[in-house]
Design an enzyme around this catalytic site. Structure first.
Site, PDB file in Angstrom:
ATOM      1  N   ASP A   3       0.367  -1.193   0.429  1.00  0.00           N
ATOM      2  CA  ASP A   3      -0.345   0.257  -0.125  1.00  0.00           C
ATOM      3  C   ASP A   3       0.703   1.315  -0.356  1.00  0.00           C
ATOM      4  O   ASP A   3       2.231   1.207   0.744  1.00  0.00           O
ATOM      5  CB  ASP A   3      -0.788   0.257   1.495  1.00  0.00           C
ATOM      6  CG  ASP A   3      -1.633  -0.875   1.424  1.00  0.00           C
ATOM      7  OD1 ASP A   3      -2.243  -1.753  -0.105  1.00  0.00           O
ATOM      8  OD2 ASP A   3      -2.652  -1.123   2.376  1.00  0.00           O
ATOM      9  N   TYR A  42       7.154  -9.719   7.226  1.00  0.00           N
ATOM     10  CA  TYR A  42       7.076  -8.486   7.269  1.00  0.00           C
ATOM     11  C   TYR A  42       7.467  -8.282   8.999  1.00  0.00           C
ATOM     12  O   TYR A  42       7.642  -8.684   9.664  1.00  0.00           O
ATOM     13  CB  TYR A  42       5.555  -8.336   7.238  1.00  0.00           C
ATOM     14  CG  TYR A  42       4.906  -8.269   5.750  1.00  0.00           C
ATOM     15  CD1 TYR A  42       5.039  -7.623   4.849  1.00  0.00           C
ATOM     16  CD2 TYR A  42       4.292  -8.887   5.461  1.00  0.00           C
ATOM     17  CE1 TYR A  42       4.512  -6.951   3.535  1.00  0.00           C
ATOM     18  CE2 TYR A  42       3.435  -9.044   3.544  1.00  0.00           C
ATOM     19  CZ  TYR A  42       4.114  -7.567   2.991  1.00  0.00           C
ATOM     20  OH  TYR A  42       2.949  -7.759   1.761  1.00  0.00           O
TER      21      TYR A  42
END
Length: 252
Positions: free
Chosen positions: A51, A114
């Site tokens: 994003d 992540y």
């Protein structure tokens, strides 16, 4: 000839990875640079989406070269330097890897990891690279809740709606909070991730760290399969894609 490109980027100036109208993205800039240097239209396909504002320390994309006269140049240090010179400082190409024509940067990835970073004191050098959160969090409580996620596979509660995926099932193999140099770090690894999943998970674990919810709250959230029962998405600036693994990448 198909190639994998390994890159890293600072997500602050970009509206995410994927090309879209009226917004500057990493994919758009990379495709333009490759097209210029290879003198043919290049369309990359990434290992996933990030994003707006999300960073990547390791990201892979694949692309095809129709004109094979350039295939040897692509593996040279000179080509890598030339490609990087066409890109802004926020995007760095690390490596180009020749792969089988059937290799796929998105579907062949077997593991993604992540990290999410939180710092507790105002620091101009961490601005837009970590989430400033003044509240002190209980790592033990958050780790109790995070460990329970490894017992589930359906993470609908942490996904954006209407994402047009076939399944919301993911296999998480690691989810852990640790002390970091400037605050806290959350590390999570899975075979795949849903849109906004990591930021929603962190947003659900933080209230547990504050003592507002119990670690058992994570069970109710996951079982509900309802995004409104999970926490708010935390800011994108603290999120980093750090690792993508393929079964064959070391063969090249």
């Amino acid at each position: 000839m198909r190639y994998f490109v390994q890159l890293a980027y600072n997500g602050n100036p970009f509206h995410g990875w994927q090309t879209q109208p009226n917004a500057t993205t990493v994919q758009e800039i990379l495709d333009k640079a490759l097209s210029i240097i290879l003198r043919q239209k290049i369309d990359t396909l990434g290992c996933g989406r990030t994003d707006a504002g999300v960073h990547a320390r390791e990201f892979y994309a694949h692309f095809d070269v129709i004109d094979h006269s350039h295939q040897h140049d692509l593996l040279s240090a000179r080509f890598l330097k030339s490609l990087n010179s066409l890109l802004p400082y926020e995007i760095a190409i690390k490596k180009l890897i020749p792969v089988d024509d059937r290799a796929h940067a998105r579907y062949d990835a077997t593991l993604r990891s992540y990290e999410y970073l939180i710092h507790h004191h105002k620091d101009p050098f961490l601005h837009n690279r970590s989430w400033l959160l003044f509240d002190r969090l209980d790592i033990n409580l958050m780790n109790q809740a995070a460990a329970e996620m490894l017992n589930y596979t359906d993470f609908t509660s942490f996904s954006k709606s209407n994402t047009q995926v076939f399944t919301n099932n993911c296999k998480i193999i690691k989810a852990e909070w640790t002390a970091h140099q400037t605050g806290l770090k959350f590390t999570i690894s899975a075979d795949r991730f849903l849109r906004n999943m990591v930021r929603a998970i962190v947003g659900t674990l933080v209230p547990i760290g504050k003592g507002l919810d119990s670690p058992e709250h994570i069970h109710d959230v996951i079982k509900s399969k309802d995004r409104s029962n999970a926490g708010s998405s935390v800011p994108a600036c603290g999120l980093y894609l750090t690792e993508v693994k393929y079964p064959y990448i070391n063969d090249y």
